[in-house]
Motif scaffolding. Structure first.
Motif, short mmCIF file in Angstrom:
data_model
loop_
_atom_site.label_atom_id
_atom_site.label_comp_id
_atom_site.label_asym_id
_atom_site.label_seq_id
_atom_site.Cartn_x
_atom_site.Cartn_y
_atom_site.Cartn_z
N GLN A 1 18.45 -75.93 29.80
CA GLN A 1 19.36 -75.03 30.48
C GLN A 1 19.42 -75.36 31.97
N SER A 2 20.57 -75.11 32.57
CA SER A 2 20.72 -75.26 34.01
C SER A 2 21.77 -74.26 34.48
N HIS A 3 21.31 -73.04 34.71
CA HIS A 3 22.25 -71.98 35.09
C HIS A 3 22.65 -72.14 36.54
N ARG A 4 23.90 -71.80 36.80
CA ARG A 4 24.41 -71.77 38.17
C ARG A 4 24.80 -70.34 38.48
N THR A 5 24.76 -69.99 39.75
CA THR A 5 25.30 -68.71 40.19
C THR A 5 26.09 -68.93 41.46
N GLU B 1 33.63 -67.12 20.14
CA GLU B 1 32.98 -68.27 19.50
C GLU B 1 32.87 -69.42 20.49
N ALA B 2 33.91 -69.66 21.28
CA ALA B 2 33.89 -70.74 22.26
C ALA B 2 32.79 -70.52 23.30
N ILE B 3 32.71 -69.30 23.83
CA ILE B 3 31.68 -68.99 24.83
C ILE B 3 30.29 -69.17 24.24
N ALA B 4 30.10 -68.67 23.03
CA ALA B 4 28.78 -68.80 22.39
C ALA B 4 28.44 -70.26 22.14
N ASN B 5 29.42 -71.05 21.70
CA ASN B 5 29.18 -72.49 21.49
C ASN B 5 28.73 -73.16 22.78
N HIS C 1 29.99 -64.09 31.44
CA HIS C 1 28.88 -63.62 32.27
C HIS C 1 27.74 -63.10 31.41
N ARG C 2 28.05 -62.55 30.25
CA ARG C 2 26.99 -62.09 29.35
C ARG C 2 26.13 -63.26 28.89
N HIS C 3 26.76 -64.44 28.82
CA HIS C 3 26.03 -65.66 28.43
C HIS C 3 25.62 -66.50 29.65
N ARG C 4 25.77 -65.94 30.83
CA ARG C 4 25.34 -66.60 32.08
C ARG C 4 26.14 -67.87 32.37
N MET D 1 24.98 -74.82 23.96
CA MET D 1 24.87 -76.24 24.30
C MET D 1 24.48 -76.44 25.77
N ASN D 2 24.13 -75.37 26.43
CA ASN D 2 23.66 -75.40 27.82
C ASN D 2 24.71 -75.81 28.84
N PHE D 3 25.99 -75.54 28.53
CA PHE D 3 27.00 -75.62 29.57
C PHE D 3 26.81 -74.44 30.53
N ASN D 4 27.40 -74.53 31.72
CA ASN D 4 27.20 -73.44 32.68
C ASN D 4 28.46 -73.00 33.42
N THR D 5 29.61 -73.63 33.15
CA THR D 5 30.83 -73.32 33.91
C THR D 5 32.06 -73.46 33.02
N ILE D 6 33.01 -72.53 33.19
CA ILE D 6 34.26 -72.57 32.44
C ILE D 6 35.42 -72.47 33.43
#
Length: 407
Positions: free
Chosen positions: A391-395, A68-72, A125-128, A76-81
């Protein structure tokens, strides 16, 4: 959705018009629900991060809550944990390195029998989202921990022989960051996580450091005499003594960087220290030197200031502006501790101030973002959702790898 660019009506002739369009392509403002929200270019590596702790929350260990946390966060367009993996002298994953040091496993399975970090990495990673495991305690440990009790020769001390200092975690002792056995332990823990999990990097914070009053243990005194032919000064703030100890910590950061980059050249080495003056003068943490020497890939400065003017001063220092020219830089913003939850207006004001300075954001911590808050949960979540409208994905692969230093 209205988009307002940084342009001015007197920019009428072509050169200035082209210049204004250039800036608009990098940094725009979205007006959403009455908010003026700075928006970075898609080409930047803007930090939009959250720390996942074991304090006041079991999110990391409970599979449904973790998902649930990852999906949330993804919605909300976060990109790093930053999930904690080293806390209170214990590894929060199955760690042969910790066991060899006489530290029994503290938590090695989740509530559903899973390996928590492995599942968290896979789900993120499934949620990028990037995952940078966080070695929260660094050189710090509780005095009653197995780590401290089993290895007393690893601890440093003040001039009067006292070993404990006060911290947000209570009374703590400090591993001697100059001792080769301590350095090996921390390095081995980092490399264990790097080798075992498909992570995007690692993070240390203000505990990859040493309180300035410490460093008067026998090992460090002898090392200082060997290198300088002098005794350590009685004034623990003596400039040369501060510089010598800070340089030793920098040397360790450089060695750790080499190990990490040898294993995974594109891994992100992230550090989350205090503002520079406090970091260097009180904790011997010369993070500006680390930036200048290309020893870290990401900087998240903890600016937990209640006063808005003080917050703005800290996020506009020359050190932060210099660092921002080289690597992604973010500002750590406090969302609450325990039952002391920060009002959403407090959080929003600081988040928007950071974004106006083209700085990323990391919230401390997930459990206090909208749980146990005075405002309605849905209301709090709507404010965080509005903060990042795009969105602002990082890799890890688009972060420039650091020099390999001959490796």
């Amino acid at each position: 959705m209205n988009q307002v660019f940084f342009t001015h009506k007197w920019f009428s002739f072509r050169p200035l018009k082209l210049l204004s369009l250039f800036f608009a392509s990098y940094f725009t403002i979205l007006v959403i629900g009455g908010w003026s929200i700075p928006v970075f270019s898609q080409n930047t590596s803007e930090i939009r991060a959250v720390w996942l702790t074991t304090s006041d929350t079991d999110t990391i260990f409970d599979r449904p809550k973790m998902k649930e946390a990852i999906a949330n966060l993804a919605s909300m367009n976060f990109n790093t944990i930053y999930p904690v993996v080293w806390n209170s002298g214990y590894a929060l994953y199955p760690s042969p390195v910790a066991q060899r040091a006489g530290i029994q496993p503290f938590v090695h399975r989740g509530f559903q029998g899973q390996e928590p970090l492995a599942e968290l990495v896979q789900e993120a990673h499934r949620h990028r989202l990037l995952v940078l495991p966080w070695f929260e305690f660094g050189f710090m440990a509780p005095p009653t921990s197995e780590l401290a009790l089993n290895h007393p020769h690893w601890l440093t001390q003040a001039q009067d022989g006292s070993q404990t200092t006060s911290s947000a975690a209570g009374e703590v002792v400090w591993l001697n960051p100059f001792h080769p056995e301590v350095q090996k332990l921390i390095t081995d823990l980092v490399m264990e996580v790097m080798n075992r999990y498909d992570i995007d990097g690692i993070q240390f914070d203000d505990h990859l450091a040493l309180p300035v009053a410490l460093g008067y243990d026998t090992y460090t005194r002898n090392l200082y005499r060997q290198e300088t032919n002098e005794n350590p000064p009685t004034d623990f703030r003596d400039a040369a003594w501060v510089r010598w100890r800070a340089d030793k910590i920098t040397n360790f950061v450089e060695q750790l960087n080499r190990q990490i980059k040898a294993r995974k050249p594109n891994a992100i080495f992230s550090v989350s220290p205090n503002p520079y003056s406090t970091a260097y003068n009180s904790f011997l943490q010369d993070w500006l030197d680390w930036v200048r020497k290309d020893l870290i890939n990401e900087l998240v400065v903890q600016v937990y200031r209640a006063d808005s003017s003080a917050f703005l001063r800290e996020i506009t220092t020359p050190e932060i502006r210099e660092a921002r020219q080289k690597i992604p830089v973010g500002i750590g913003i406090l969302t609450g501790l325990g039952n002391r939850i920060k009002p959403i207006e407090f959080i929003r004001e600081k988040a928007l101030a950071a974004r106006r300075e083209r700085l990323g954001i990391a919230f401390f911590f997930y459990g206090s973002m909208w749980n146990r808050t005075p405002e309605l949960k849905a209301e709090r979540k709507s404010h965080f959702r509005a903060l990042f409208p795009r969105q602002s994905h990082r890799t890890a692969t688009n972060i420039n790898p650091l020099p390999r230093h001959g490796i």
